[in-house]
Structures are given as C-alpha cells and as structure tokens.
Scaffold this motif. Structure first.
Motif, PDB file in Angstrom:
ATOM      1  N   LYS A  57       0.815  -1.220   0.000  1.00 34.30           N
ATOM      2  CA  LYS A  57       0.000   0.000   0.000  1.00 34.30           C
ATOM      3  C   LYS A  57       0.851   1.274   0.000  1.00 34.30           C
ATOM      4  CE  LYS A  57      -4.113   2.008   2.097  1.00 34.30           C
ATOM      5  NZ  LYS A  57      -5.178   1.839   3.118  1.00 34.30           N
ATOM      6  N   PRO A  58       1.831   1.422   0.918  1.00 31.36           N
ATOM      7  CA  PRO A  58       2.657   2.633   0.851  1.00 31.36           C
ATOM      8  C   PRO A  58       3.489   2.710  -0.421  1.00 31.36           C
ATOM      9  CG  PRO A  58       3.483   1.122   2.536  1.00 31.36           C
ATOM     10  CD  PRO A  58       2.162   0.599   2.091  1.00 31.36           C
ATOM     11  N   LEU A  59       3.883   1.555  -0.971  1.00 26.79           N
ATOM     12  CA  LEU A  59       4.668   1.553  -2.206  1.00 26.79           C
ATOM     13  C   LEU A  59       3.835   2.076  -3.371  1.00 26.79           C
ATOM     14  CD1 LEU A  59       7.232   0.803  -3.800  1.00 26.79           C
ATOM     15  CD2 LEU A  59       6.267  -1.485  -4.079  1.00 26.79           C
ATOM     16  N   THR A  60       2.593   1.585  -3.500  1.00 30.41           N
ATOM     17  CA  THR A  60       1.751   2.041  -4.610  1.00 30.41           C
ATOM     18  C   THR A  60       1.437   3.530  -4.474  1.00 30.41           C
ATOM     19  OG1 THR A  60      -0.234   1.294  -3.417  1.00 30.41           O
ATOM     20  CG2 THR A  60       0.715  -0.212  -5.031  1.00 30.41           C
ATOM     21  N   ILE A  91      15.420  17.638  -9.117  1.00 31.61           N
ATOM     22  CA  ILE A  91      15.163  17.030  -7.811  1.00 31.61           C
ATOM     23  C   ILE A  91      13.776  17.445  -7.366  1.00 31.61           C
ATOM     24  CG2 ILE A  91      15.917  16.926  -5.404  1.00 31.61           C
ATOM     25  CD1 ILE A  91      18.779  17.392  -6.455  1.00 31.61           C
ATOM     26  N   ILE A  92      12.930  16.454  -7.113  1.00 25.90           N
ATOM     27  CA  ILE A  92      11.519  16.700  -6.830  1.00 25.90           C
ATOM     28  C   ILE A  92      11.208  16.250  -5.415  1.00 25.90           C
ATOM     29  CG2 ILE A  92       9.154  16.217  -7.556  1.00 25.90           C
ATOM     30  CD1 ILE A  92      10.257  15.547 -10.326  1.00 25.90           C
ATOM     31  N   PRO A  93      10.856  17.177  -4.522  1.00 22.98           N
ATOM     32  CA  PRO A  93      10.505  16.789  -3.149  1.00 22.98           C
ATOM     33  C   PRO A  93       9.230  15.949  -3.140  1.00 22.98           C
ATOM     34  CG  PRO A  93      10.907  19.159  -3.327  1.00 22.98           C
ATOM     35  CD  PRO A  93      10.807  18.633  -4.719  1.00 22.98           C
ATOM     36  N   CYS A  94       9.234  14.884  -2.350  1.00 28.97           N
ATOM     37  CA  CYS A  94       8.065  14.012  -2.207  1.00 28.97           C
ATOM     38  C   CYS A  94       7.897  13.638  -0.735  1.00 28.97           C
ATOM     39  CB  CYS A  94       8.222  12.732  -3.019  1.00 28.97           C
ATOM     40  SG  CYS A  94       8.073  12.939  -4.794  1.00 28.97           S
ATOM     41  N   ASP A  95       6.683  13.283  -0.378  1.00 27.54           N
ATOM     42  CA  ASP A  95       6.415  12.775   0.960  1.00 27.54           C
ATOM     43  C   ASP A  95       6.263  11.266   0.850  1.00 27.54           C
ATOM     44  OD1 ASP A  95       5.687  12.239   3.527  1.00 27.54           O
ATOM     45  OD2 ASP A  95       3.745  13.264   3.454  1.00 27.54           O
ATOM     46  N   PHE A  96       7.325  10.531   1.175  1.00 28.00           N
ATOM     47  CA  PHE A  96       7.302   9.081   1.048  1.00 28.00           C
ATOM     48  C   PHE A  96       6.627   8.383   2.234  1.00 28.00           C
ATOM     49  CE2 PHE A  96      11.309   9.037  -1.836  1.00 28.00           C
ATOM     50  CZ  PHE A  96      10.529   9.355  -2.916  1.00 28.00           C
ATOM     51  N   ASP A 105      14.669   6.993   0.984  1.00 31.47           N
ATOM     52  CA  ASP A 105      14.847   8.447   1.036  1.00 31.47           C
ATOM     53  C   ASP A 105      14.798   9.081  -0.344  1.00 31.47           C
ATOM     54  OD1 ASP A 105      15.075   8.722   3.781  1.00 31.47           O
ATOM     55  OD2 ASP A 105      17.228   8.310   3.765  1.00 31.47           O
ATOM     56  N   ALA A 106      15.068   8.298  -1.391  1.00 27.95           N
ATOM     57  CA  ALA A 106      15.083   8.867  -2.739  1.00 27.95           C
ATOM     58  C   ALA A 106      14.928   7.761  -3.772  1.00 27.95           C
ATOM     59  CB  ALA A 106      16.380   9.635  -2.987  1.00 27.95           C
ATOM     60  N   VAL A 107      14.406   8.153  -4.926  1.00 28.07           N
ATOM     61  CA  VAL A 107      14.274   7.260  -6.074  1.00 28.07           C
ATOM     62  C   VAL A 107      14.703   8.055  -7.304  1.00 28.07           C
ATOM     63  CG1 VAL A 107      12.702   5.914  -7.514  1.00 28.07           C
ATOM     64  CG2 VAL A 107      12.355   5.980  -5.039  1.00 28.07           C
ATOM     65  N   SER A 108      15.462   7.440  -8.184  1.00 29.57           N
ATOM     66  CA  SER A 108      15.918   8.121  -9.394  1.00 29.57           C
ATOM     67  C   SER A 108      15.387   7.400 -10.628  1.00 29.57           C
ATOM     68  CB  SER A 108      17.446   8.164  -9.430  1.00 29.57           C
ATOM     69  OG  SER A 108      17.992   6.870  -9.193  1.00 29.57           O
ATOM     70  N   PHE A 134      13.519  11.839  -7.036  1.00 25.38           N
ATOM     71  CA  PHE A 134      12.430  12.089  -6.098  1.00 25.38           C
ATOM     72  C   PHE A 134      12.994  11.889  -4.692  1.00 25.38           C
ATOM     73  CE2 PHE A 134      10.687  10.429 -10.032  1.00 25.38           C
ATOM     74  CZ  PHE A 134       9.687  11.345 -10.328  1.00 25.38           C
ATOM     75  N   VAL A 135      12.906  12.901  -3.833  1.00 31.31           N
ATOM     76  CA  VAL A 135      13.595  12.831  -2.546  1.00 31.31           C
ATOM     77  C   VAL A 135      12.677  13.185  -1.387  1.00 31.31           C
ATOM     78  CG1 VAL A 135      15.835  13.392  -3.554  1.00 31.31           C
ATOM     79  CG2 VAL A 135      14.418  15.223  -2.679  1.00 31.31           C
ATOM     80  N   ASN A 136      12.989  12.585  -0.254  1.00 30.91           N
ATOM     81  CA  ASN A 136      12.346  12.915   1.010  1.00 30.91           C
ATOM     82  C   ASN A 136      13.206  13.966   1.704  1.00 30.91           C
ATOM     83  OD1 ASN A 136      11.208  13.013   3.548  1.00 30.91           O
ATOM     84  ND2 ASN A 136      11.933  10.974   4.174  1.00 30.91           N
ATOM     85  N   LEU A 137      12.750  15.212   1.695  1.00 24.70           N
ATOM     86  CA  LEU A 137      13.569  16.299   2.236  1.00 24.70           C
ATOM     87  C   LEU A 137      13.569  16.331   3.761  1.00 24.70           C
ATOM     88  CD1 LEU A 137      12.827  19.274  -0.190  1.00 24.70           C
ATOM     89  CD2 LEU A 137      14.728  17.674  -0.205  1.00 24.70           C
TER      90      LEU A 137
END
Length: 371
Positions: A89-92, A170-175, A181-184, A195-198
């Motif tokens: 669920k959190p992954l999707t 670099i795109i801030p995201c709420d994971f 912490d990040a996906v490229s 995509f990063v968790n700031l």
C-alpha cells in the motif's frame, strides 16, 4: 460532453493510489459497488461524464486529470530490496505520487526555456576507458564524473545544486517512510529525475542523492544483482563525496573526534566517513567495530552532531515562478493546467523555506526564492 474516448483508466488508478485508497475504499466514496470501480479500471466498463465528475470530487483532481494521455512508470530495479520491505500500500502510493509529479514536470517544461547543455552521463563499463588507459572500477568512475564536471578534490558545497546544474531535476516528495529516502529515474524525453524525502537529515540526503546519482551513471546500461548494485552505489557515493586524493591524508589517526572534524569540512556523515576510511584501508575490523560501538554510546547512530545546512531543490520552484511571474499565470490557472484544485496545488508545491546554504533575496511579490 462525452469524454468516453479520452478517459485514461491508468490515470484513475494513479489518482486512487495517490490518495491511499483501495478499489473498495474508492467505491465507498463513490457510492458504487467495488466491481464497478474494478471494471472501469480494467477498461471493461466505460466511464461516463457523470462518473468522471464524481471521481474528480472524490479524489480531488480536476476532471481533466483523468483525460490525460500517458502511462505510469514503476520503480527501477535497483530499489527492489527496499520496496519489498516497504509493503504494497505505501509503495503504490509512493509510485503514484512520483508519476503525478513527473506529469506535472512535463507540463511545466512545455512552456519553459529550462534547458542546459550539461548532463548526467551514463558509463558503460564494457567500453569504459579512463585516463591513462585505466579500466573500469567504481573509484575510477567516481573520479571520472568529478573530472567531467570539473570538480576540485575538496568538499562539494551543495550536492542539490550540482545535480540540478548538470541537468537533473530534484523533486521533493512525501514518502511517509524511512525505508526509502530517494528514487531516481531516466525516462526518454525527460531530465534525469530524483524524487527525494527532504525530511531526512542533510548529511544523509547528500549521500542518498549521490547514491541515486550512481545508479543513473552506472546502472542504466548495466543491470546487476540488486545487492551488488546497492553496494556499488554506496561505494560510488563515498568515492565521489570523499575523493581519495583529498581525504586520505586526514585518515591516518582516525577516531570519533577526527570523524566529527572531517564531517564539518566534508559535510558527510561520520558513519559514511568511517566506511570510507575502512574502504581505503585505514581501519582494521576491530577499529571499525569499536568506532561504531562508541558512536552508539554517544547517541550518534541516531543523531550525529555538526549537521550541515539543508539543501533545497530550485528547478521545480523556478518553473512554477516562471509560469506565475513571466508567463502571467494566476495560481488558479496554473492549478488548472496541472489538473489540481488550488488547495491541492498549494499542498504539493508550497513556497520552499530558504536554502540554508545560500542567502535569500526578498522579491516584490513577497515570496522568498533562492538565486
């Protein structure tokens, strides 16, 4: 007006998952049976105009959101191990948010002059020829990239700026997770995306971004076992942030105090510096174990001292400001272009706090942006 031929069922799935809803949960909000939601998402049942309107209200996207073309992209293979731990669920939800932000970036880039001749290279290890005929190693690859970007041997002042100055976004995201912490991603026709968790500590984010940079440089032409790719990316991050030629002379008498001093200079975590010292042969297994035991006793395994300043992405915010200020969009018009209600636009793209690494300028419209 009939939208049956334009309706994109993939966007419906993306919108639902971005709100953390199952098919059953969305059906409850719409007041229909789950089978109806399932059939529309499967393309078995057509979405009527009234259904699209109700979907829009329930998921808080404008109706045009569900009429956009395109397909979603999944997680790259080098995140396989961590995504297994994350849960479905959190992954999707995470993947859906990444896809929506990618689509927003595509829309913003259409009208912008945000172009650079600089780029993030890909290294094919089978064809690699380093300086003086050197073959491929992770150390050589990290040194090669620093030379390619004309970086001196010292600390990298701002990793976020470095990546964005060389064509990345670099795109801030709420994971909503500390497992990733990040996906490229490399996607044809797009800048390289990070995509990063700031919310992560600044030293950890710097290492994570270079770890992701390693995947983009090393693992888009060569696919290895997941654990091997992760090991290579960590090695690359250490070699890139702490080049042997610059850091080696500081590691001969290595302890926690020295690690703290080096962190202030290199803006890299004490733990990463210890791992680099180990990789360069300055620590015995006993010394490495003793170092981390002492770090634990001091509470540094959870929170290290001498945290460097936060580094903030700028390209997304600059694109938004370009549309608002240069192209004359109102916030409502820009929200509409992104198929978002205004309040959702403000949640996804709030004015960023000042970059702690650089002075901010106060503009006439009252917003603080970083130059």
């Amino acid at each position: 007006m009939q939208n049956l031929e334009k309706f994109n069922r993939h966007m419906m799935v993306m919108g639902r998952e971005s709100r953390g809803l199952t098919q059953s949960g969305l059906a409850d909000k719409l007041g229909v049976q789950q089978g109806t939601v399932s059939k529309v998402e499967a393309g078995v049942l057509d979405a009527t105009d009234s259904f699209i309107e109700e979907l829009s209200e329930s998921l808080e996207y404008l109706p045009d959101f569900f009429l956009q073309t395109g397909r979603p992209y999944g997680m790259p293979p080098f995140h396989y191990r961590r995504r297994k731990k994350l849960g479905v669920k959190p992954l999707t939800k995470m993947i859906a948010e990444m896809n929506i932000r990618r689509i927003h970036l595509q829309i913003l880039l259409r009208s912008s002059n945000d172009k650079t001749n600089r780029y993030i290279p890909e290294i094919d290890r089978d064809e690699y020829r380093g300086g003086h005929g050197q073959g491929f190693t992770i150390e050589n690859a990290a040194r090669h990239l620093r030379e390619h970007w004309m970086l001196p041997d010292g600390p990298i002042e701002n990793v976020v700026d470095l990546i964005e100055d060389n064509g990345g976004v670099i795109i801030p995201c709420d994971f909503n997770s500390n497992l990733i912490d990040a996906v490229s991603q490399r996607i044809d026709g797009m800048p390289v995306l990070f995509f990063v968790n700031l919310d992560a500590p600044a030293d950890r984010m710097r290492h994570t971004l270079v770890h992701e940079l390693a995947h983009m440089v090393l693992h888009t032409t060569t696919l290895l076992d997941d654990s091997e790719m992760e090991e290579e990316a960590d090695h690359f991050a250490g070699a890139f942030l702490l080049p042997a030629s610059g850091v080696r002379k500081h590691l001969s008498k290595f302890d926690v105090r020295q690690a703290a001093l080096l962190k202030k200079h290199w803006k890299t975590s004490m733990a990463s510096i210890a791992m680099r010292a180990d990789r360069l042969g300055f620590l015995t297994p006993y010394q490495k174990k003793s170092f981390f035991i002492q770090m634990g006793k001091l509470g540094y395994r959870k929170s290290e001292p001498h945290e460097p300043p936060k580094e903030r992405p700028k390209r997304i915010w600059d694109l938004i400001q370009y549309h608002l200020n240069d192209l004359g969009y109102s916030k409502t018009e820009l929200s509409t272009a992104l198929a978002l209600p205004v309040h959702r636009f403000e949640e996804m793209y709030p004015a960023p706090p000042p970059d702690e690494t650089q002075p901010a300028q106060q503009l006439k419209h009252g917003l603080r942006v970083i130059k």
